[in-house]
Design a protein around this motif. Structure first.
Motif, PDB file in Angstrom:
ATOM      1  N   LEU A 270       0.660  -1.417   0.131  1.00  0.00           N
ATOM      2  CA  LEU A 270       0.101   0.022  -0.072  1.00  0.00           C
ATOM      3  C   LEU A 270       0.910   1.347   0.091  1.00  0.00           C
ATOM      4  O   LEU A 270       0.571   2.346   0.658  1.00  0.00           O
ATOM      5  CB  LEU A 270      -0.943   0.157   1.258  1.00  0.00           C
ATOM      6  N   PHE A 271       2.175   1.336  -0.557  1.00  0.00           N
ATOM      7  CA  PHE A 271       3.011   2.198  -0.439  1.00  0.00           C
ATOM      8  C   PHE A 271       2.855   3.205  -1.840  1.00  0.00           C
ATOM      9  O   PHE A 271       2.884   2.723  -2.692  1.00  0.00           O
ATOM     10  CB  PHE A 271       4.373   1.883  -0.219  1.00  0.00           C
ATOM     11  N   PRO A 272       2.773   4.617  -1.615  1.00  0.00           N
ATOM     12  CA  PRO A 272       2.832   5.393  -2.830  1.00  0.00           C
ATOM     13  C   PRO A 272       4.008   4.989  -3.787  1.00  0.00           C
ATOM     14  O   PRO A 272       5.088   4.827  -3.187  1.00  0.00           O
ATOM     15  CB  PRO A 272       2.857   6.773  -2.442  1.00  0.00           C
ATOM     16  N   GLN A 273       3.736   5.203  -5.197  1.00  0.00           N
ATOM     17  CA  GLN A 273       4.822   4.817  -5.893  1.00  0.00           C
ATOM     18  C   GLN A 273       5.877   5.868  -6.248  1.00  0.00           C
ATOM     19  O   GLN A 273       6.719   6.087  -6.454  1.00  0.00           O
ATOM     20  CB  GLN A 273       4.293   4.563  -7.408  1.00  0.00           C
TER      21      GLN A 273
ATOM     22  N   ASP B  66      -2.786  14.993  -5.985  1.00  0.00           N
ATOM     23  CA  ASP B  66      -3.968  15.636  -7.156  1.00  0.00           C
ATOM     24  C   ASP B  66      -4.171  14.476  -8.032  1.00  0.00           C
ATOM     25  O   ASP B  66      -3.580  14.137  -8.669  1.00  0.00           O
ATOM     26  CB  ASP B  66      -2.973  16.527  -7.994  1.00  0.00           C
ATOM     27  N   VAL B  67      -5.529  14.099  -7.675  1.00  0.00           N
ATOM     28  CA  VAL B  67      -6.242  13.086  -8.652  1.00  0.00           C
ATOM     29  C   VAL B  67      -6.215  13.356 -10.083  1.00  0.00           C
ATOM     30  O   VAL B  67      -6.117  12.553 -10.803  1.00  0.00           O
ATOM     31  CB  VAL B  67      -7.750  12.610  -8.059  1.00  0.00           C
ATOM     32  N   LEU B  68      -6.091  14.601 -10.449  1.00  0.00           N
ATOM     33  CA  LEU B  68      -6.105  14.941 -11.886  1.00  0.00           C
ATOM     34  C   LEU B  68      -4.913  14.512 -12.356  1.00  0.00           C
ATOM     35  O   LEU B  68      -4.500  14.477 -13.706  1.00  0.00           O
ATOM     36  CB  LEU B  68      -6.364  16.428 -12.051  1.00  0.00           C
ATOM     37  N   LYS B  69      -3.785  14.650 -11.519  1.00  0.00           N
ATOM     38  CA  LYS B  69      -2.519  14.293 -12.163  1.00  0.00           C
ATOM     39  C   LYS B  69      -2.224  12.708 -11.810  1.00  0.00           C
ATOM     40  O   LYS B  69      -0.921  12.289 -12.185  1.00  0.00           O
ATOM     41  CB  LYS B  69      -1.386  14.934 -11.330  1.00  0.00           C
ATOM     42  N   GLY B  70      -3.238  11.984 -11.127  1.00  0.00           N
ATOM     43  CA  GLY B  70      -2.853  10.527 -11.089  1.00  0.00           C
ATOM     44  C   GLY B  70      -2.680  10.027  -9.585  1.00  0.00           C
ATOM     45  O   GLY B  70      -1.949  11.144  -8.749  1.00  0.00           O
ATOM     46  N   LEU B  71      -2.889   9.122  -8.997  1.00  0.00           N
ATOM     47  CA  LEU B  71      -2.944   8.830  -7.488  1.00  0.00           C
ATOM     48  C   LEU B  71      -1.490   8.180  -7.103  1.00  0.00           C
ATOM     49  O   LEU B  71      -1.107   7.270  -8.302  1.00  0.00           O
ATOM     50  CB  LEU B  71      -3.890   7.862  -7.365  1.00  0.00           C
ATOM     51  N   PRO B  72      -0.911   8.326  -6.223  1.00  0.00           N
ATOM     52  CA  PRO B  72       0.499   7.873  -5.962  1.00  0.00           C
ATOM     53  C   PRO B  72       0.320   6.390  -5.289  1.00  0.00           C
ATOM     54  O   PRO B  72       1.040   6.241  -4.291  1.00  0.00           O
ATOM     55  CB  PRO B  72       1.133   8.714  -4.852  1.00  0.00           C
ATOM     56  N   PHE B  73      -0.347   5.428  -5.964  1.00  0.00           N
ATOM     57  CA  PHE B  73      -0.525   4.228  -5.532  1.00  0.00           C
ATOM     58  C   PHE B  73      -0.373   3.026  -6.651  1.00  0.00           C
ATOM     59  O   PHE B  73      -0.739   3.315  -7.777  1.00  0.00           O
ATOM     60  CB  PHE B  73      -1.854   4.042  -4.815  1.00  0.00           C
ATOM     61  N   PRO B  74       0.306   1.892  -6.276  1.00  0.00           N
ATOM     62  CA  PRO B  74       0.349   1.181  -7.506  1.00  0.00           C
ATOM     63  C   PRO B  74      -1.211   0.513  -7.701  1.00  0.00           C
ATOM     64  O   PRO B  74      -1.971   0.653  -7.212  1.00  0.00           O
ATOM     65  CB  PRO B  74       1.027  -0.202  -6.793  1.00  0.00           C
ATOM     66  N   ASP B  75      -1.408  -0.159  -8.818  1.00  0.00           N
ATOM     67  CA  ASP B  75      -2.358  -0.659  -9.203  1.00  0.00           C
ATOM     68  C   ASP B  75      -3.149  -1.709  -8.333  1.00  0.00           C
ATOM     69  O   ASP B  75      -2.429  -2.356  -7.464  1.00  0.00           O
ATOM     70  CB  ASP B  75      -2.214  -1.726 -10.685  1.00  0.00           C
ATOM     71  N   GLN B  76      -4.383  -1.827  -8.347  1.00  0.00           N
ATOM     72  CA  GLN B  76      -5.255  -2.776  -7.573  1.00  0.00           C
ATOM     73  C   GLN B  76      -4.846  -2.578  -6.108  1.00  0.00           C
ATOM     74  O   GLN B  76      -4.667  -3.906  -5.473  1.00  0.00           O
ATOM     75  CB  GLN B  76      -4.873  -4.018  -8.366  1.00  0.00           C
ATOM     76  N   GLN B  77      -4.991  -1.474  -5.421  1.00  0.00           N
ATOM     77  CA  GLN B  77      -4.529  -1.541  -3.829  1.00  0.00           C
ATOM     78  C   GLN B  77      -5.605  -1.811  -2.957  1.00  0.00           C
ATOM     79  O   GLN B  77      -5.613  -1.787  -1.983  1.00  0.00           O
ATOM     80  CB  GLN B  77      -3.918  -0.185  -3.593  1.00  0.00           C
ATOM     81  N   PHE B  78      -6.837  -1.126  -3.543  1.00  0.00           N
ATOM     82  CA  PHE B  78      -7.850  -0.773  -2.441  1.00  0.00           C
ATOM     83  C   PHE B  78      -9.083  -1.874  -2.799  1.00  0.00           C
ATOM     84  O   PHE B  78      -9.739  -1.957  -4.072  1.00  0.00           O
ATOM     85  CB  PHE B  78      -8.173   0.749  -2.534  1.00  0.00           C
ATOM     86  N   ASP B  79      -9.729  -2.092  -1.676  1.00  0.00           N
ATOM     87  CA  ASP B  79     -11.044  -3.128  -1.661  1.00  0.00           C
ATOM     88  C   ASP B  79     -12.335  -2.058  -1.994  1.00  0.00           C
ATOM     89  O   ASP B  79     -13.222  -2.239  -2.564  1.00  0.00           O
ATOM     90  CB  ASP B  79     -11.491  -3.492  -0.370  1.00  0.00           C
ATOM     91  N   TYR B  80     -11.932  -0.811  -1.631  1.00  0.00           N
ATOM     92  CA  TYR B  80     -13.087   0.208  -1.581  1.00  0.00           C
ATOM     93  C   TYR B  80     -12.603   1.678  -2.014  1.00  0.00           C
ATOM     94  O   TYR B  80     -11.769   2.072  -1.103  1.00  0.00           O
ATOM     95  CB  TYR B  80     -14.015   0.205  -0.444  1.00  0.00           C
ATOM     96  N   VAL B  81     -13.064   2.447  -2.949  1.00  0.00           N
ATOM     97  CA  VAL B  81     -12.571   3.759  -3.313  1.00  0.00           C
ATOM     98  C   VAL B  81     -14.031   4.410  -3.251  1.00  0.00           C
ATOM     99  O   VAL B  81     -14.981   4.278  -3.888  1.00  0.00           O
ATOM    100  CB  VAL B  81     -11.969   3.589  -4.758  1.00  0.00           C
TER     101      VAL B  81
END
Ligand SMILES: C[S@@+](CC[C@H](N)C(=O)[O-])C[C@H]1O[C@@H](n2cnc3c(N)ncnc32)[C@H](O)[C@@H]1O
Length: 302
Positions: free
Chosen positions: A17-20, A128-143
């Motif tokens: 769950l660490f930011p990229q 900034d969600v407009l620039k992309g989220l700092p997480f790898p793919d497929q991290q969260f059960d619920y967004v």
């Protein structure tokens, strides 16, 4: 260990769950149209103490109207939750009480209205969600993403939802809740004001009308099991406690938008205030309700 995780030590977070990347710098704020705002972001609501109070009040108002903090059919053993555009952080903190085994990450472009800081079960992260989220793919059960209508230009909605899908696990849920321009039992003054405000926001590249099409937007990004809900909430003292709360919240939101819209349209503030007074009276006479639009869907198992 990334810096934003350091305070979340008691509960063992999922290792992936660490930011990229390190989050960008804090969005700077400045006084514009009499309120503190974020001049470098498209977001046009204020970021000050008054708005912070409004967001917490709005959270309570929504809970009173809907009776819950979420709509998706969440499993009680959900472990990772993301809140995009978290504001004061009140939603993650209350979700952490409901799901004590989960770790909840709240992201926002600015920490200026953050009231609830990171804890063992909740981590705040600048992004900034407009620039992309700092997480790898497929991290969260619920967004979860709530009330970003004044943050996301119309053309950016598809790419933002695509980004939410990217960080959601296969089988995980995405939920959006917004307010648009649908007021039931609206009289002519209300219709006029909503049309006027809709035009001003379109001039800025926003489309409040899109908010009634959240379900379609989720379907376009390939989500499954989509449910849509239009939730009319009474607007005015005519409907008792909830109606009075929503009226106070909407009037406070109009006040927060007043400076921006009046500057844009070269309209004296007093003229806008007179229009709002007439509209508020009309809500009581017509027994108006403001419709919140919600939609959620599941990422396919791939
Ligand atoms: C109206 S508030 C809603 C806050 C919260 N979701 C709630 O329901 O109480 C919108 C929030 O989105 C944040 N925001 C605006 N633009 C953003 C962006 N591009 N990326 C992340 N957050 C953003 C703002 O700073 C603000 O805190």
């Amino acid at each position: 260990m990334p810096f934003w995780w350091k305070r979340a030590v008691r509960r063992e977070p999922p290792a992936d769950l660490f930011p990229q990347q390190e989050p960008g710098p804090l969005a700077s704020s400045a006084i514009m149209d009499d309120r503190e705002r974020l001049p470098d972001a498209p977001y046009f609501l204020p970021k000050d103490a008054q708005e912070q109070n409004r967001l917490n009040f709005q959270h309570r108002c929504l809970y009173s109207a809907i009776g819950n903090h979420y709509l998706v059919p969440l499993r009680p053993d959900v472990t990772t939750i993301l809140d995009v555009g978290t504001g004061t952080g009140i939603w993650p903190v209350e979700m952490a009480r409901l799901f004590p085994q989960a770790h909840i990450v709240g992201v926002d472009i600015s920490a200026a209205s953050l009231e609830f800081t990171s804890s063992s079960s909740y981590t705040f992260c600048l992004a900034d969600v407009l620039k992309g989220l700092p997480f790898p793919d497929q991290q969260f059960d619920y967004v979860h993403q709530r009330l970003l209508v004044a943050a996301l230009p119309a053309t950016q909605w598809p790419s933002v939802i695509q980004e939410l899908v990217r960080v959601t696990r296969p089988g995980g849920w995405i939920e959006l809740l917004e307010i648009g321009v649908t007021i039931q039992q609206a009289g002519p003054e209300t219709t006029h004001l909503l049309t006027w405000m809709g035009e001003r926001s379109r001039e800025r590249g926003f489309d409040m009308g899109l908010m009634s099409r959240l379900g379609e937007m989720l379907a376009q990004q390939g989500l499954e099991a989509i449910e849509r809900q239009d939730i009319p909430v009474p607007l005015g003292e005519w409907a008792g406690h909830v109606g009075a709360m929503l009226k106070a919240n909407v009037l406070s939101a109009f006040d927060a938008l007043k400076g921006v819209y009046c500057t844009q349209a070269n309209m004296p503030l007093g003229q806008f205030e007179a229009m709002v007074n007439r509209v508020a009276q009309e809500w009581e006479e017509h027994h108006a309700s403001y419709v919140f639009h919600a939609a959620y869907g599941r990422r396919g198992k791939r």
